[in-house]
Design a protein around this motif. Structure first.
Motif, PDB file in Angstrom:
ATOM      1  N   MET A  80     -30.222  10.888  11.271  1.00  0.00           N
ATOM      2  CA  MET A  80     -29.524  11.780  12.220  1.00  0.00           C
ATOM      3  C   MET A  80     -28.468  12.620  11.532  1.00  0.00           C
ATOM      4  N   GLY A  81     -27.733  11.971  10.641  1.00  0.00           N
ATOM      5  CA  GLY A  81     -26.624  12.653   9.969  1.00  0.00           C
ATOM      6  C   GLY A  81     -27.088  13.622   8.901  1.00  0.00           C
ATOM      7  N   SER A  82     -28.371  13.478   8.462  1.00  0.00           N
ATOM      8  CA  SER A  82     -28.771  14.263   7.290  1.00  0.00           C
ATOM      9  C   SER A  82     -29.616  15.473   7.651  1.00  0.00           C
ATOM     10  N   HIS A  83     -29.969  15.624   8.919  1.00  0.00           N
ATOM     11  CA  HIS A  83     -30.876  16.721   9.265  1.00  0.00           C
ATOM     12  C   HIS A  83     -30.242  17.599  10.319  1.00  0.00           C
ATOM     13  N   GLU A  84     -30.053  18.887   9.996  1.00  0.00           N
ATOM     14  CA  GLU A  84     -29.269  19.711  10.922  1.00  0.00           C
ATOM     15  C   GLU A  84     -29.971  19.995  12.249  1.00  0.00           C
ATOM     16  N   ARG A 130     -20.171   2.858  13.087  1.00  0.00           N
ATOM     17  CA  ARG A 130     -21.116   3.261  12.027  1.00  0.00           C
ATOM     18  C   ARG A 130     -21.771   4.592  12.373  1.00  0.00           C
ATOM     19  N   ALA A 131     -22.139   4.740  13.660  1.00  0.00           N
ATOM     20  CA  ALA A 131     -22.804   5.994  14.085  1.00  0.00           C
ATOM     21  C   ALA A 131     -21.863   7.171  13.830  1.00  0.00           C
ATOM     22  N   ARG A 132     -20.586   6.977  14.122  1.00  0.00           N
ATOM     23  CA  ARG A 132     -19.638   8.093  13.926  1.00  0.00           C
ATOM     24  C   ARG A 132     -19.419   8.385  12.451  1.00  0.00           C
ATOM     25  N   ARG A 133     -19.561   7.348  11.620  1.00  0.00           N
ATOM     26  CA  ARG A 133     -19.425   7.573  10.171  1.00  0.00           C
ATOM     27  C   ARG A 133     -20.604   8.383   9.639  1.00  0.00           C
ATOM     28  N   TYR A 134     -21.804   7.982  10.062  1.00  0.00           N
ATOM     29  CA  TYR A 134     -23.008   8.661   9.564  1.00  0.00           C
ATOM     30  C   TYR A 134     -23.169  10.071  10.143  1.00  0.00           C
ATOM     31  N   VAL A 135     -22.727  10.250  11.380  1.00  0.00           N
ATOM     32  CA  VAL A 135     -22.980  11.523  12.072  1.00  0.00           C
ATOM     33  C   VAL A 135     -21.650  12.140  12.496  1.00  0.00           C
ATOM     34  N   PRO A 136     -21.062  12.967  11.644  1.00  0.00           N
ATOM     35  CA  PRO A 136     -19.774  13.558  12.004  1.00  0.00           C
ATOM     36  C   PRO A 136     -19.901  14.408  13.271  1.00  0.00           C
ATOM     37  N   GLY A 137     -18.913  14.324  14.135  1.00  0.00           N
ATOM     38  CA  GLY A 137     -18.930  15.132  15.360  1.00  0.00           C
ATOM     39  C   GLY A 137     -19.891  14.596  16.417  1.00  0.00           C
ATOM     40  N   LEU A 138     -20.311  13.342  16.256  1.00  0.00           N
ATOM     41  CA  LEU A 138     -21.281  12.755  17.191  1.00  0.00           C
ATOM     42  C   LEU A 138     -20.722  12.720  18.614  1.00  0.00           C
ATOM     43  N   ALA A 139     -21.526  13.202  19.569  1.00  0.00           N
ATOM     44  CA  ALA A 139     -21.168  13.050  20.984  1.00  0.00           C
ATOM     45  C   ALA A 139     -21.858  11.795  21.503  1.00  0.00           C
ATOM     46  N   LEU A 140     -21.159  11.076  22.371  1.00  0.00           N
ATOM     47  CA  LEU A 140     -21.696   9.795  22.853  1.00  0.00           C
ATOM     48  C   LEU A 140     -21.751   9.761  24.366  1.00  0.00           C
ATOM     49  N   SER A 141     -22.848   9.201  24.885  1.00  0.00           N
ATOM     50  CA  SER A 141     -22.885   8.946  26.322  1.00  0.00           C
ATOM     51  C   SER A 141     -23.397   7.532  26.540  1.00  0.00           C
ATOM     52  N   THR A 142     -23.212   7.029  27.752  1.00  0.00           N
ATOM     53  CA  THR A 142     -23.574   5.642  28.020  1.00  0.00           C
ATOM     54  C   THR A 142     -23.945   5.448  29.481  1.00  0.00           C
ATOM     55  N   ASP A 143     -24.508   4.264  29.765  1.00  0.00           N
ATOM     56  CA  ASP A 143     -24.712   3.819  31.151  1.00  0.00           C
ATOM     57  C   ASP A 143     -23.890   2.547  31.339  1.00  0.00           C
ATOM     58  N   ILE A 144     -23.263   2.436  32.505  1.00  0.00           N
ATOM     59  CA  ILE A 144     -22.459   1.242  32.804  1.00  0.00           C
ATOM     60  C   ILE A 144     -22.765   0.787  34.226  1.00  0.00           C
TER      61      ILE A 144
END
Ligand code: 5AD
Ligand code: SF4
Length: 462
Positions: free
Chosen positions: A273-277, A313-327
Protein backbone atom coordinates in the motif's frame (compact mmCIF):
# COMPACT_ATOMS: atom_id res chain seq x y z
CA UNK A 1 -47.15 -12.09 -19.69
CA UNK A 2 -48.84 -14.89 -21.59
CA UNK A 3 -49.13 -12.45 -24.46
CA UNK A 4 -45.34 -12.43 -24.69
CA UNK A 5 -45.27 -16.18 -24.91
CA UNK A 6 -47.65 -16.31 -27.87
CA UNK A 7 -45.64 -13.66 -29.70
CA UNK A 8 -42.79 -16.15 -29.85
CA UNK A 9 -44.58 -18.34 -32.33
CA UNK A 10 -43.42 -16.21 -35.28
CA UNK A 11 -39.79 -15.88 -34.30
CA UNK A 12 -36.94 -17.72 -36.02
CA UNK A 13 -35.58 -20.66 -34.06
CA UNK A 14 -32.44 -18.88 -32.81
CA UNK A 15 -34.35 -16.10 -31.06
CA UNK A 16 -37.09 -18.29 -29.69
CA UNK A 17 -36.79 -17.52 -26.00
CA UNK A 18 -40.28 -17.67 -24.53
CA UNK A 19 -39.80 -14.16 -23.18
CA UNK A 20 -38.68 -12.08 -26.14
CA UNK A 21 -41.34 -10.54 -28.40
CA UNK A 22 -41.33 -10.29 -32.21
CA UNK A 23 -39.40 -6.97 -32.05
CA UNK A 24 -36.69 -8.67 -30.03
CA UNK A 25 -37.74 -6.93 -26.79
CA UNK A 26 -37.77 -8.91 -23.57
CA UNK A 27 -39.77 -8.20 -20.41
CA UNK A 28 -38.94 -5.07 -18.43
CA UNK A 29 -37.22 -5.48 -15.07
CA UNK A 30 -37.26 -3.08 -12.15
CA UNK A 31 -34.64 -3.81 -9.55
CA UNK A 32 -34.23 -2.29 -6.09
CA UNK A 33 -31.11 -2.93 -4.02
CA UNK A 34 -30.65 -2.55 -0.27
CA UNK A 35 -27.58 -3.00 1.87
CA UNK A 36 -23.84 -3.15 1.34
CA UNK A 37 -21.66 -2.73 -1.74
CA UNK A 38 -21.63 -6.53 -2.11
CA UNK A 39 -25.36 -6.39 -2.78
CA UNK A 40 -24.86 -3.55 -5.26
CA UNK A 41 -22.24 -5.63 -7.02
CA UNK A 42 -24.48 -8.74 -7.00
CA UNK A 43 -27.34 -6.71 -8.49
CA UNK A 44 -25.03 -5.66 -11.32
CA UNK A 45 -24.18 -9.34 -11.92
CA UNK A 46 -27.89 -10.21 -12.01
CA UNK A 47 -28.59 -7.33 -14.40
CA UNK A 48 -25.88 -8.58 -16.72
CA UNK A 49 -27.32 -12.12 -16.77
CA UNK A 50 -30.83 -10.81 -17.41
CA UNK A 51 -29.66 -8.45 -20.16
CA UNK A 52 -28.00 -11.44 -21.87
CA UNK A 53 -31.34 -13.25 -21.74
CA UNK A 54 -33.06 -10.34 -23.50
CA UNK A 55 -34.54 -8.44 -20.54
CA UNK A 56 -34.72 -4.64 -20.50
CA UNK A 57 -34.60 -2.39 -17.45
CA UNK A 58 -36.96 0.34 -16.31
CA UNK A 59 -37.01 2.95 -13.56
CA UNK A 60 -40.42 2.35 -12.07
CA UNK A 61 -41.99 -0.81 -10.63
CA UNK A 62 -45.33 0.14 -12.19
CA UNK A 63 -43.80 -0.13 -15.69
CA UNK A 64 -42.12 -3.47 -14.96
CA UNK A 65 -43.01 -7.06 -15.86
CA UNK A 66 -40.54 -8.28 -13.26
CA UNK A 67 -39.86 -6.58 -9.91
CA UNK A 68 -36.76 -7.79 -8.07
CA UNK A 69 -35.73 -6.69 -4.57
CA UNK A 70 -32.21 -7.46 -3.36
CA UNK A 71 -32.42 -7.49 0.44
CA UNK A 72 -30.09 -7.01 3.40
CA UNK A 73 -30.49 -8.32 6.96
CA UNK A 74 -27.31 -7.21 8.68
CA UNK A 75 -29.42 -5.41 11.32
CA UNK A 76 -33.06 -5.76 12.21
CA UNK A 77 -33.85 -2.33 10.75
CA UNK A 78 -32.59 -3.48 7.32
CA UNK A 79 -34.68 -6.63 7.51
CA UNK A 80 -37.77 -4.67 8.56
CA UNK A 81 -37.22 -2.38 5.57
CA UNK A 82 -36.94 -5.37 3.24
CA UNK A 83 -40.07 -7.01 4.63
CA UNK A 84 -41.88 -3.64 4.48
CA UNK A 85 -41.06 -3.59 0.77
CA UNK A 86 -42.80 -6.94 0.45
CA UNK A 87 -46.03 -5.35 1.65
CA UNK A 88 -45.76 -2.71 -1.12
CA UNK A 89 -45.16 -5.45 -3.66
CA UNK A 90 -48.51 -6.99 -2.82
CA UNK A 91 -50.33 -3.98 -4.34
CA UNK A 92 -48.07 -4.15 -7.43
CA UNK A 93 -49.12 -7.76 -7.90
CA UNK A 94 -52.79 -6.85 -7.46
CA UNK A 95 -52.36 -4.10 -10.07
CA UNK A 96 -50.96 -6.65 -12.55
CA UNK A 97 -51.26 -10.33 -11.53
CA UNK A 98 -48.93 -11.34 -14.39
CA UNK A 99 -46.09 -9.30 -12.92
CA UNK A 100 -43.37 -11.54 -11.46
CA UNK A 101 -42.12 -10.60 -8.00
CA UNK A 102 -38.71 -11.87 -6.91
CA UNK A 103 -36.93 -11.53 -3.57
CA UNK A 104 -33.17 -11.95 -3.52
CA UNK A 105 -30.24 -11.45 -1.17
CA UNK A 106 -29.67 -12.18 2.50
CA UNK A 107 -33.29 -12.03 3.74
CA UNK A 108 -34.29 -14.35 0.88
CA UNK A 109 -31.59 -16.77 1.99
CA UNK A 110 -32.34 -16.76 5.71
CA UNK A 111 -36.13 -16.31 5.68
CA UNK A 112 -37.03 -18.23 2.55
CA UNK A 113 -39.89 -20.28 3.98
CA UNK A 114 -41.43 -17.43 5.98
CA UNK A 115 -41.43 -15.24 2.86
CA UNK A 116 -43.29 -17.78 0.75
CA UNK A 117 -45.64 -18.78 3.58
CA UNK A 118 -46.71 -15.29 4.59
CA UNK A 119 -46.40 -13.49 1.22
CA UNK A 120 -48.15 -15.72 -1.33
CA UNK A 121 -47.81 -13.06 -4.05
CA UNK A 122 -44.03 -13.59 -4.11
CA UNK A 123 -43.15 -15.67 -7.15
CA UNK A 124 -39.45 -16.33 -6.69
CA UNK A 125 -37.07 -16.42 -3.71
CA UNK A 126 -33.37 -16.62 -4.63
CA UNK A 127 -30.34 -16.60 -2.32
CA UNK A 128 -26.93 -15.01 -3.07
CA UNK A 129 -25.38 -18.21 -4.47
CA UNK A 130 -28.27 -19.04 -6.80
CA UNK A 131 -28.58 -15.99 -9.05
CA UNK A 132 -27.34 -18.00 -12.01
CA UNK A 133 -30.69 -19.84 -11.90
CA UNK A 134 -32.71 -16.62 -12.05
CA UNK A 135 -33.28 -16.45 -15.86
CA UNK A 136 -34.57 -20.05 -15.85
CA UNK A 137 -36.75 -19.48 -12.79
CA UNK A 138 -38.25 -16.39 -14.43
CA UNK A 139 -38.99 -18.29 -17.63
CA UNK A 140 -40.62 -21.04 -15.62
CA UNK A 141 -42.65 -18.55 -13.66
CA UNK A 142 -43.88 -16.68 -16.72
CA UNK A 143 -45.47 -19.85 -18.04
CA UNK A 144 -46.76 -21.30 -14.73
CA UNK A 145 -50.54 -21.24 -14.30
CA UNK A 146 -51.85 -18.65 -11.80
CA UNK A 147 -51.85 -19.94 -8.21
CA UNK A 148 -48.72 -22.10 -8.64
CA UNK A 149 -46.66 -21.94 -5.40
CA UNK A 150 -43.62 -19.66 -5.53
CA UNK A 151 -40.22 -21.00 -6.60
CA UNK A 152 -37.36 -21.26 -4.14
CA UNK A 153 -33.63 -21.49 -4.87
CA UNK A 154 -31.37 -20.92 -1.89
CA UNK A 155 -28.64 -23.56 -1.97
CA UNK A 156 -25.35 -22.13 -0.63
CA UNK A 157 -22.72 -23.25 -3.11
CA UNK A 158 -19.11 -23.28 -2.06
CA UNK A 159 -17.84 -22.88 -5.59
CA UNK A 160 -20.14 -20.14 -6.97
CA UNK A 161 -18.14 -17.04 -7.91
CA UNK A 162 -20.08 -15.70 -10.94
CA UNK A 163 -16.65 -15.51 -12.39
CA UNK A 164 -17.64 -15.72 -16.03
CA UNK A 165 -20.21 -12.91 -15.76
CA UNK A 166 -19.18 -9.31 -16.33
CA UNK A 167 -21.41 -7.20 -14.03
CA UNK A 168 -23.43 -4.46 -15.77
CA UNK A 169 -21.57 -1.18 -15.23
CA UNK A 170 -23.75 1.87 -14.73
CA UNK A 171 -21.27 4.43 -16.03
CA UNK A 172 -19.02 6.72 -14.03
CA UNK A 173 -15.36 6.53 -13.14
CA UNK A 174 -15.74 4.20 -10.16
CA UNK A 175 -16.59 0.49 -10.26
CA UNK A 176 -16.92 -2.21 -7.62
CA UNK A 177 -15.19 -5.50 -8.36
CA UNK A 178 -15.88 -8.50 -6.13
CA UNK A 179 -12.73 -10.54 -5.48
CA UNK A 180 -13.89 -12.83 -2.68
CA UNK A 181 -17.34 -14.05 -1.65
CA UNK A 182 -18.69 -15.33 1.67
CA UNK A 183 -17.17 -15.18 5.15
CA UNK A 184 -15.58 -17.75 7.46
CA UNK A 185 -15.02 -15.47 10.44
CA UNK A 186 -18.29 -16.11 12.28
CA UNK A 187 -18.26 -12.98 14.42
CA UNK A 188 -20.85 -13.87 17.04
CA UNK A 189 -23.20 -10.99 16.14
CA UNK A 190 -23.13 -11.37 12.37
CA UNK A 191 -25.55 -13.21 10.11
CA UNK A 192 -23.43 -12.87 6.96
CA UNK A 193 -21.66 -16.28 7.17
CA UNK A 194 -25.14 -17.83 7.30
CA UNK A 195 -26.55 -15.89 4.35
CA UNK A 196 -23.52 -15.68 2.07
CA UNK A 197 -21.88 -18.98 2.88
CA UNK A 198 -18.22 -19.99 2.95
CA UNK A 199 -15.33 -17.86 1.82
CA UNK A 200 -14.01 -18.35 -1.74
CA UNK A 201 -11.62 -16.26 -3.84
CA UNK A 202 -11.95 -15.45 -7.51
CA UNK A 203 -9.12 -16.44 -9.85
CA UNK A 204 -6.81 -13.46 -10.32
CA UNK A 205 -6.81 -13.58 -14.16
CA UNK A 206 -10.57 -13.14 -14.30
CA UNK A 207 -10.45 -10.21 -11.84
CA UNK A 208 -7.86 -8.55 -14.07
CA UNK A 209 -9.90 -9.26 -17.20
CA UNK A 210 -12.98 -7.68 -15.67
CA UNK A 211 -11.01 -4.58 -14.69
CA UNK A 212 -9.48 -4.27 -18.18
CA UNK A 213 -13.00 -4.35 -19.55
CA UNK A 214 -14.13 -1.67 -17.08
CA UNK A 215 -11.15 0.52 -18.00
CA UNK A 216 -12.16 0.25 -21.65
CA UNK A 217 -15.55 1.67 -20.60
CA UNK A 218 -13.99 4.71 -18.91
CA UNK A 219 -13.59 3.42 -15.35
CA UNK A 220 -10.51 4.78 -13.56
CA UNK A 221 -11.15 4.03 -9.89
CA UNK A 222 -11.50 0.40 -8.80
CA UNK A 223 -12.95 -0.63 -5.46
CA UNK A 224 -12.08 -4.26 -4.69
CA UNK A 225 -14.84 -5.81 -2.65
CA UNK A 226 -15.31 -8.68 -0.29
CA UNK A 227 -16.46 -9.40 3.25
CA UNK A 228 -12.75 -9.90 4.06
CA UNK A 229 -10.59 -8.96 1.11
CA UNK A 230 -7.41 -9.63 3.11
CA UNK A 231 -8.26 -13.35 3.25
CA UNK A 232 -7.89 -13.48 -0.55
CA UNK A 233 -5.96 -16.61 -1.65
CA UNK A 234 -5.63 -17.94 -5.17
CA UNK A 235 -2.90 -20.34 -6.33
CA UNK A 236 -0.40 -19.06 -3.79
CA UNK A 237 -1.25 -15.39 -4.41
CA UNK A 238 -2.47 -13.34 -1.47
CA UNK A 239 -4.38 -10.07 -1.30
CA UNK A 240 -1.21 -7.93 -1.50
CA UNK A 241 -0.33 -9.68 -4.79
CA UNK A 242 -3.84 -9.10 -6.10
CA UNK A 243 -3.82 -5.43 -5.12
CA UNK A 244 -0.46 -4.86 -6.77
CA UNK A 245 -1.54 -6.65 -9.96
CA UNK A 246 -4.63 -4.43 -10.18
CA UNK A 247 -2.63 -1.25 -9.52
CA UNK A 248 -0.24 -2.16 -12.32
CA UNK A 249 -2.97 -2.52 -14.96
CA UNK A 250 -2.71 0.26 -17.57
CA UNK A 251 -5.58 2.75 -17.30
CA UNK A 252 -6.27 2.12 -13.61
CA UNK A 253 -5.74 5.42 -11.82
CA UNK A 254 -6.82 4.43 -8.32
CA UNK A 255 -7.46 1.23 -6.44
CA UNK A 256 -9.16 0.92 -3.06
CA UNK A 257 -10.61 -2.00 -1.14
CA UNK A 258 -12.96 -2.99 1.61
CA UNK A 259 -13.54 -4.64 4.06
CA UNK A 260 -10.49 -5.73 6.06
CA UNK A 261 -10.30 -7.86 9.19
CA UNK A 262 -7.55 -7.03 11.72
CA UNK A 263 -6.34 -10.65 11.92
CA UNK A 264 -5.53 -10.79 8.21
CA UNK A 265 -3.69 -7.49 7.70
CA UNK A 266 -0.08 -8.36 6.87
CA UNK A 267 3.03 -6.19 6.81
CA UNK A 268 3.42 -7.23 3.18
CA UNK A 269 0.04 -5.68 2.40
CA UNK A 270 0.89 -2.46 4.26
CA UNK A 271 4.21 -2.29 2.46
CA UNK A 272 2.52 -2.72 -0.94
CA UNK A 273 0.00 0.00 0.00
CA UNK A 274 2.75 2.40 0.96
CA UNK A 275 4.87 1.71 -2.10
CA UNK A 276 2.41 2.16 -4.95
CA UNK A 277 0.98 5.58 -5.71
CA UNK A 278 -2.17 4.21 -7.37
CA UNK A 279 -3.18 2.37 -4.18
CA UNK A 280 -5.20 4.82 -2.12
CA UNK A 281 -3.98 5.57 1.40
CA UNK A 282 -7.28 4.52 2.91
CA UNK A 283 -8.00 1.62 5.24
CA UNK A 284 -11.41 0.53 6.48
CA UNK A 285 -10.57 -1.59 9.51
CA UNK A 286 -13.60 -2.45 11.67
CA UNK A 287 -12.71 -2.66 15.35
CA UNK A 288 -16.28 -3.31 16.62
CA UNK A 289 -15.30 -2.66 20.26
CA UNK A 290 -12.38 -1.25 22.21
CA UNK A 291 -12.79 -3.68 25.09
CA UNK A 292 -11.02 -7.06 25.18
CA UNK A 293 -13.77 -9.01 26.94
CA UNK A 294 -16.40 -7.76 24.48
CA UNK A 295 -14.08 -8.49 21.53
CA UNK A 296 -13.72 -12.04 22.77
CA UNK A 297 -17.52 -12.36 23.22
CA UNK A 298 -17.85 -11.06 19.67
CA UNK A 299 -15.46 -13.77 18.45
CA UNK A 300 -13.10 -11.13 17.12
CA UNK A 301 -9.71 -12.83 17.71
CA UNK A 302 -7.57 -9.77 18.50
CA UNK A 303 -7.11 -7.50 21.45
CA UNK A 304 -7.37 -3.76 21.66
CA UNK A 305 -3.56 -3.62 22.03
CA UNK A 306 -3.01 -5.73 18.90
CA UNK A 307 -5.47 -3.56 16.95
CA UNK A 308 -3.69 -0.38 18.02
CA UNK A 309 -0.38 -1.93 17.03
CA UNK A 310 -1.75 -2.69 13.52
CA UNK A 311 -2.93 0.93 13.25
CA UNK A 312 0.48 2.32 14.17
CA UNK A 313 2.25 -0.04 11.76
CA UNK A 314 -0.22 0.91 9.01
CA UNK A 315 0.47 4.60 9.64
CA UNK A 316 4.21 3.96 9.51
CA UNK A 317 4.04 2.12 6.20
CA UNK A 318 1.47 4.42 4.60
CA UNK A 319 2.09 8.10 5.32
CA UNK A 320 -1.09 10.18 5.34
CA UNK A 321 -3.25 7.07 5.75
CA UNK A 322 -6.96 7.78 6.27
CA UNK A 323 -8.75 5.35 8.55
CA UNK A 324 -12.35 4.31 8.94
CA UNK A 325 -14.00 1.70 11.12
CA UNK A 326 -17.22 -0.02 12.19
CA UNK A 327 -18.27 -0.04 15.84
CA UNK A 328 -21.16 -1.78 17.59
CA UNK A 329 -22.49 -0.39 20.88
CA UNK A 330 -24.68 -2.25 23.34
CA UNK A 331 -23.47 -5.78 22.61
CA UNK A 332 -25.04 -8.08 25.26
CA UNK A 333 -23.52 -7.51 28.73
CA UNK A 334 -21.45 -4.48 27.60
CA UNK A 335 -20.96 -2.43 30.77
CA UNK A 336 -20.57 1.35 30.88
CA UNK A 337 -16.93 0.87 31.78
CA UNK A 338 -16.40 -1.45 28.79
CA UNK A 339 -18.12 1.03 26.50
CA UNK A 340 -15.70 3.71 27.79
CA UNK A 341 -12.85 1.58 26.40
CA UNK A 342 -14.40 2.02 22.95
CA UNK A 343 -14.67 5.78 23.46
CA UNK A 344 -11.01 5.92 24.48
CA UNK A 345 -9.97 3.82 21.49
CA UNK A 346 -11.80 6.19 19.17
CA UNK A 347 -10.00 9.14 20.77
CA UNK A 348 -6.68 7.36 20.48
CA UNK A 349 -6.99 6.26 16.83
CA UNK A 350 -8.70 9.43 15.58
CA UNK A 351 -10.57 7.87 12.65
CA UNK A 352 -11.47 9.97 9.65
CA UNK A 353 -14.81 8.19 9.42
CA UNK A 354 -16.63 5.78 11.72
CA UNK A 355 -19.77 3.76 11.03
CA UNK A 356 -21.45 3.20 14.37
CA UNK A 357 -24.31 0.79 15.04
CA UNK A 358 -26.55 -0.30 17.89
CA UNK A 359 -26.29 -4.02 18.48
CA UNK A 360 -29.17 -5.78 16.80
CA UNK A 361 -29.88 -9.43 17.59
CA UNK A 362 -29.79 -11.54 14.44
CA UNK A 363 -31.22 -15.00 13.92
CA UNK A 364 -28.83 -17.95 13.44
CA UNK A 365 -25.96 -16.14 15.21
CA UNK A 366 -24.10 -17.21 18.34
CA UNK A 367 -24.87 -13.92 20.08
CA UNK A 368 -28.60 -14.55 19.62
CA UNK A 369 -28.23 -17.13 22.41
CA UNK A 370 -27.30 -14.29 24.79
CA UNK A 371 -29.96 -12.02 26.24
CA UNK A 372 -30.08 -8.71 24.39
CA UNK A 373 -29.92 -7.03 27.79
CA UNK A 374 -28.75 -3.48 27.09
CA UNK A 375 -31.84 -1.23 27.17
CA UNK A 376 -32.60 0.64 23.95
CA UNK A 377 -32.18 4.01 25.71
CA UNK A 378 -28.67 3.02 26.80
CA UNK A 379 -27.77 1.86 23.29
CA UNK A 380 -29.06 5.16 21.88
CA UNK A 381 -27.11 7.21 24.43
CA UNK A 382 -23.88 5.27 23.70
CA UNK A 383 -24.39 5.64 19.96
CA UNK A 384 -24.99 9.40 20.24
CA UNK A 385 -21.89 9.76 22.35
CA UNK A 386 -19.76 8.05 19.67
CA UNK A 387 -21.38 10.01 16.85
CA UNK A 388 -20.71 13.33 18.60
CA UNK A 389 -17.13 12.38 19.34
CA UNK A 390 -16.51 11.16 15.80
CA UNK A 391 -17.98 14.33 14.29
CA UNK A 392 -15.62 16.44 16.36
CA UNK A 393 -12.60 14.26 15.43
CA UNK A 394 -13.55 14.20 11.72
CA UNK A 395 -13.85 17.98 11.69
CA UNK A 396 -10.44 18.36 13.33
CA UNK A 397 -8.87 15.80 10.95
CA UNK A 398 -10.36 17.68 7.98
CA UNK A 399 -9.26 21.10 9.24
CA UNK A 400 -5.67 19.82 9.27
CA UNK A 401 -5.98 19.21 5.53
CA UNK A 402 -6.82 22.81 4.59
CA UNK A 403 -3.96 24.36 2.60
CA UNK A 404 -2.66 20.97 1.44
CA UNK A 405 -1.62 20.29 -2.17
CA UNK A 406 -3.12 17.06 -3.43
CA UNK A 407 -4.71 15.36 -6.45
CA UNK A 408 -8.35 14.71 -7.16
CA UNK A 409 -9.98 12.32 -9.58
CA UNK A 410 -12.87 14.13 -11.28
CA UNK A 411 -16.06 12.10 -10.85
CA UNK A 412 -18.67 14.49 -12.34
CA UNK A 413 -20.33 17.87 -11.96
CA UNK A 414 -20.83 19.01 -8.36
CA UNK A 415 -24.37 18.14 -7.25
CA UNK A 416 -25.25 21.70 -6.23
CA UNK A 417 -23.24 23.72 -8.74
CA UNK A 418 -22.84 22.85 -12.40
CA UNK A 419 -19.86 25.21 -12.75
CA UNK A 420 -17.83 23.06 -10.37
CA UNK A 421 -16.41 19.54 -10.63
CA UNK A 422 -16.77 17.10 -7.82
CA UNK A 423 -14.00 14.62 -7.04
CA UNK A 424 -12.07 12.96 -4.25
CA UNK A 425 -8.58 13.10 -2.84
CA UNK A 426 -6.54 9.85 -2.71
CA UNK A 427 -7.65 9.49 0.92
CA UNK A 428 -11.25 9.80 -0.19
CA UNK A 429 -12.18 13.29 0.98
CA UNK A 430 -14.87 14.96 -1.14
CA UNK A 431 -13.72 18.06 -3.03
CA UNK A 432 -15.29 20.60 -5.39
CA UNK A 433 -13.18 22.67 -7.79
CA UNK A 434 -14.15 25.24 -10.48
CA UNK A 435 -14.46 23.68 -13.97
CA UNK A 436 -11.76 24.71 -16.37
CA UNK A 437 -11.69 22.49 -19.42
CA UNK A 438 -11.05 19.23 -17.57
CA UNK A 439 -12.94 15.98 -18.24
CA UNK A 440 -14.54 13.36 -16.03
CA UNK A 441 -11.86 10.81 -15.15
CA UNK A 442 -8.99 13.34 -15.18
CA UNK A 443 -6.60 13.36 -12.27
CA UNK A 444 -5.77 17.00 -11.44
CA UNK A 445 -3.55 18.78 -8.96
CA UNK A 446 -5.42 21.04 -6.52
CA UNK A 447 -4.97 22.98 -3.32
CA UNK A 448 -7.58 22.45 -0.61
CA UNK A 449 -8.54 26.06 0.18
CA UNK A 450 -11.51 25.79 2.51
CA UNK A 451 -13.99 23.43 4.14
CA UNK A 452 -17.74 23.74 3.80
CA UNK A 453 -19.32 21.15 6.07
CA UNK A 454 -17.39 17.98 5.19
CA UNK A 455 -16.57 19.02 1.59
CA UNK A 456 -13.41 20.83 0.55
CA UNK A 457 -13.41 23.74 -1.87
CA UNK A 458 -10.21 23.60 -3.92
CA UNK A 459 -8.37 25.57 -6.59
CA UNK A 460 -6.56 24.10 -9.58
CA UNK A 461 -2.74 23.96 -9.41
CA UNK A 462 -0.46 23.43 -12.39
N1 5AD B 1 -25.84 -5.55 14.98
C1 5AD B 1 -25.27 -4.34 14.74
N2 5AD B 1 -24.32 -4.14 13.81
C2 5AD B 1 -23.90 -5.20 13.11
N3 5AD B 1 -22.97 -5.33 12.15
C3 5AD B 1 -22.94 -6.61 11.74
N4 5AD B 1 -23.84 -7.32 12.42
C4 5AD B 1 -24.45 -6.48 13.29
C5 5AD B 1 -25.45 -6.63 14.27
N5 5AD B 1 -26.00 -7.82 14.51
C6 5AD B 1 -22.12 -4.22 11.72
C7 5AD B 1 -20.65 -4.53 12.00
C8 5AD B 1 -20.11 -4.79 10.63
C9 5AD B 1 -20.96 -3.86 9.79
C10 5AD B 1 -20.97 -4.19 8.34
O1 5AD B 1 -22.25 -4.03 10.34
O2 5AD B 1 -20.06 -3.38 12.59
O3 5AD B 1 -18.73 -4.48 10.51
FE1 SF4 C 1 -19.84 -10.51 9.56
FE2 SF4 C 1 -17.53 -10.69 10.95
FE3 SF4 C 1 -17.74 -11.85 8.52
FE4 SF4 C 1 -17.68 -9.16 8.72
S1 SF4 C 1 -16.02 -10.60 9.34
S2 SF4 C 1 -19.10 -10.40 7.47
S3 SF4 C 1 -18.77 -8.80 10.62
S4 SF4 C 1 -18.88 -12.43 10.36
Amino acid sequence: MHELVTLQANLPEAARSPLVDSDGNGPRVYMRTYGCQMNVSDSQTIESMLADSGYRFCDSPEDADVVLVNTCMIRESAEVRALGQLANLSSLKKGNPGRVIGIMGCVAQAKRKEILDSHPYVDIVVGPDSYRRLPLLLEERFISPPGTPGLLETTLMREELYDDIVPRHHGGVTAFVTIIRGCDKFCSFCVVPRTRGRERSRPLPSILREIEHLVSQGVRDIMLLGQNVDSYRWQGRDFADCLLAVAELPGVVRVRYMTSHPTDISDKLLQVMGSHEKICPYLHLPVQSGNNRILSEMNRPYTRERYLDIISRARRYVPGLALSTDIIVGFPTESEHEFEDTVRLMEEVRYDTAFTFKYSERPLTKAAKLTDDIPEAVKVARLERLIDLQQRIAREQNEKQVGKLTEILIEGPAPKDDMMWSGRTPDFRPVVVPRNGECIGDLIKVRLDALVGFTFVASRQH
